[in-house]
Design an enzyme around this catalytic site. Sequence first.
Site, short mmCIF file in Angstrom:
data_model
loop_
_atom_site.label_atom_id
_atom_site.label_comp_id
_atom_site.label_asym_id
_atom_site.label_seq_id
_atom_site.Cartn_x
_atom_site.Cartn_y
_atom_site.Cartn_z
N HIS A 157 0.92 -1.30 0.00
CA HIS A 157 0.02 -0.01 -0.05
C HIS A 157 0.76 1.30 -0.01
O HIS A 157 0.30 2.33 -0.03
CB HIS A 157 -1.12 -0.05 1.21
N ASP A 285 -4.57 -13.03 3.85
CA ASP A 285 -5.82 -12.26 4.53
C ASP A 285 -6.99 -12.38 3.61
O ASP A 285 -8.09 -11.97 3.93
CB ASP A 285 -5.55 -10.82 4.73
#
Length: 404
Positions: A157, A285
Amino acid sequence: MDRDPLPSSQPAELELELLHVFWHEGMLDHNTGSGVFDTGFDPGFLEVLDKHPENADRVRNMVSILRKGPISRFLTWHSGRPAHVSELLSFHSPEYIESLIQANARGSTELCAGTFLNPGSWGVALLAAGSTMSAMDHILSGQANLAYSLVRPPGHHAQPTRADGYCFLNNAGLAVKLALKAGVKRIVTIDIDVHYGNGTAEGFYDTNDVLTVSLHMNHGSWGPSHPQSGSIDELGEGSGYGYNLNIPLPNGSGDEGYQYAFDELVVPAVRQYKPEIIVFIIGQDSSMFDPNGRQCLTMDGYRKIGKLVRDMADEHSNGRLLIVQEGGYHITYSAYCLHATIEGVVNVPEPLLEDPIAGYPDDSGITLKVVDAIKRCNLKHLCAFKLDLTTKGGIDHSALVVFN
């Protein structure tokens, strides 16, 4: 109960290419604190607070299962190293790096929602970045074809000019820049973390030297630190138009949905692009029990994805494949899903570990329709763009890979 390294049906003399793992114990020293989930907030009336999801325990278990689990015989370990500040400038702006150095000097700082730079965190971020670049260098120097950067904090990110989503430095992006500098001409990044790899995409948004692919939960933008939506119309710009492939998938897509997305979108795009190196950006995830996502992948799904990516590397990149760790926040199941992913990557012919908790049903039907819609929509974008270039006498983009 102890398990044999391989099922009894497999020959004892099985020889597979080793995966070179880059890891450093110092990466456990990033203390992300506690609070209500990832907020760091203590309301004062709760007896027990959550550890921040990006905590050292998740990676302790990843290291442990790889060292002690049946996959261990196919791994060889290397010590990571900290990055030099000058190396970070290949991906990040000098102003952003200076802001991180100043934030570190001030002490504990929340850079953006859920992203805490605490005492020791900056040194750990440098370790994660340097270890990932060392793993890439191991491939570039011909010492290995398969390398895995087992790092924290995650990085995908982190954009050239800002932190985001637990990430400070873009580990995968820095490794890609290193490969480009070494003369590699075409690189594919394939990101299966549950969240959009917005930082990596942003770093290569205007170039066709890198095809960035991200399969993620359809979560959209989540604020000032993450303005990108991850939608299918974020295609790149300039010479990079058509070289950012976003595949936002519905919650609950599961093993079948991800397999279909790979078969229909990822594999054809990679085949047309013909990368010289593949960077496989992994996050557990996307699993069925992760607190940060509900994509319902099981160990079997991760194993098949690992095998698919390895097959693409063998077909197009002379086997050159760098794996970079990102998210995965279920303390135990993430480790199992990592083990399964590595089983697929090293081409173990049969599963080495049973799935201890798989069983939550996926809902792949809607996902198959979404993938088909993405194909149709992307083809429409491509046809319109080519027509515009033709009528305006523009450059030849006939090699656009995402939508052909």
